[in-house]
Design a protein around this motif. Structure first.
Motif: not given
Length: 307
Positions: A29-32, A35-38, A95-99
């Motif tokens: 979830a933090g990666a999302r 905007g980075l890969s896990q 764009e803001p990532a979903p929380q």
């Protein structure tokens, strides 16, 4: 603890990544959020841990739990990084990532009757919730470990690792079904105390009769030593059992208000000073809450005024 490179420059990317994982409760979830890969997030966390000389997260079956070092670091950097992002905008995403979902926990009955209905309208606003139920001491431990964002607790937490806001007072009432109440001399109960209840089965949600024992001590001034005839670990089931005539119990008034109004249950006593228990809304101090966590927090505080 030092969060600078050997040349003295702060690595903001690693700190932002760390804070995202800390707030989200998982690397995925933090990666999302950033905007980075896990694998990239994992590598940045490992590099930050090496630089700080401290482990930041413990792996869990679902997600991660922050260590004491992580909690301290998050408290130090959250406000400055949030302020920086407000001025300059997030470093990576357009764009803001979903929380991530807000992780809420508390007593099953209070959540079902009060909290979840109060939060239902937030779902249409994009808030996601993961709700867990359990005993307050266990849930507070989970909150300290980072498993939850907010906990509704019937126990005031001790120490400075958690912040508690009084949420609601629940009044306890001694109840029976009308058929059982008819077998009890209620005038004798008022004047002589619980000897008037001799032979009436006790219904409890736990074998050690915690609510019953408190009522006996507070109202009658004596220690309850009896055993329960029925133990069922859900106060809603206790309410149903008492309404069906299985025996008597002590329940939070909010939980049996409808039954009292309809006559399905009878309050055996109405003491001038009934026992009351305060519920608290608890969270960790320090790091700024994610917007959806703050939204849930404020909605519960506001709704509790009507409970």
């Amino acid at each position: 603890m030092n969060d600078r490179d050997s040349d003295g420059n702060v690595d903001l990317n690693q700190l932002r990544t760390f804070l995202a994982v800390h707030r989200a409760g998982s690397i995925t979830a933090g990666a999302r959020l950033v905007g980075l890969s896990q694998p990239t997030v994992t590598g940045q966390l490992q590099a930050l841990e090496k630089r700080l000389g401290a482990r930041l997260f413990d792996r869990l079956p679902r997600g991660v739990a922050p260590t004491a070092a992580a909690t301290e670091l998050a408290a130090r950097i959250a406000a400055p990084l949030d302020a920086l992002d407000t001025v300059a905008g997030p470093a990576r995403r357009a764009e803001p990532a979903p929380q991530p979902a807000v992780r809420l926990a508390g007593p099953a009955e209070l959540l079902a009757v009060h909290a979840i209905p109060a939060l239902a309208s937030l779902i249409a606003r994009g808030v996601r919730l993961v709700v867990d139920a359990g005993l307050s001491d266990d849930l507070l431990g989970g909150l300290r470990a980072g498993h939850y964002d907010l906990v509704v607790s019937t126990v005031r937490p001790r120490g400075r690792t958690l912040v508690a806001e009084p949420l609601t007072d629940e009044e306890f009432v001694l109840v029976a079904a009308p058929s059982v109440a008819a077998r009890i001399d209620r005038e004798r109960l008022r004047s002589k105390g619980p000897e008037a209840l001799s032979g009436i089965p006790l219904i409890s949600y736990a074998a050690d009769l915690p609510i019953l024992r408190r009522y006996w001590r507070h109202v009658f001034g004596i220690r309850l030593t009896a055993e329960a005839a029925l133990v069922v670990a859900d106060l809603r089931a206790v309410t149903a059992a008492v309404a069906a005539g299985a025996g008597i119990s002590v329940l939070p008034r909010y939980l049996c208000a409808a039954e009292l109004d309809s006559g399905a249950l009878v309050a055996l006593l109405e003491p001038e000073d009934p026992p009351i228990n305060t519920g608290f809304l608890v969270r960790r101090p320090g790091a700024a809450a994610r917007p959806h966590v703050e939204l849930v927090y404020q909605r519960l505080i506001a709704a509790a005024r009507q409970w």
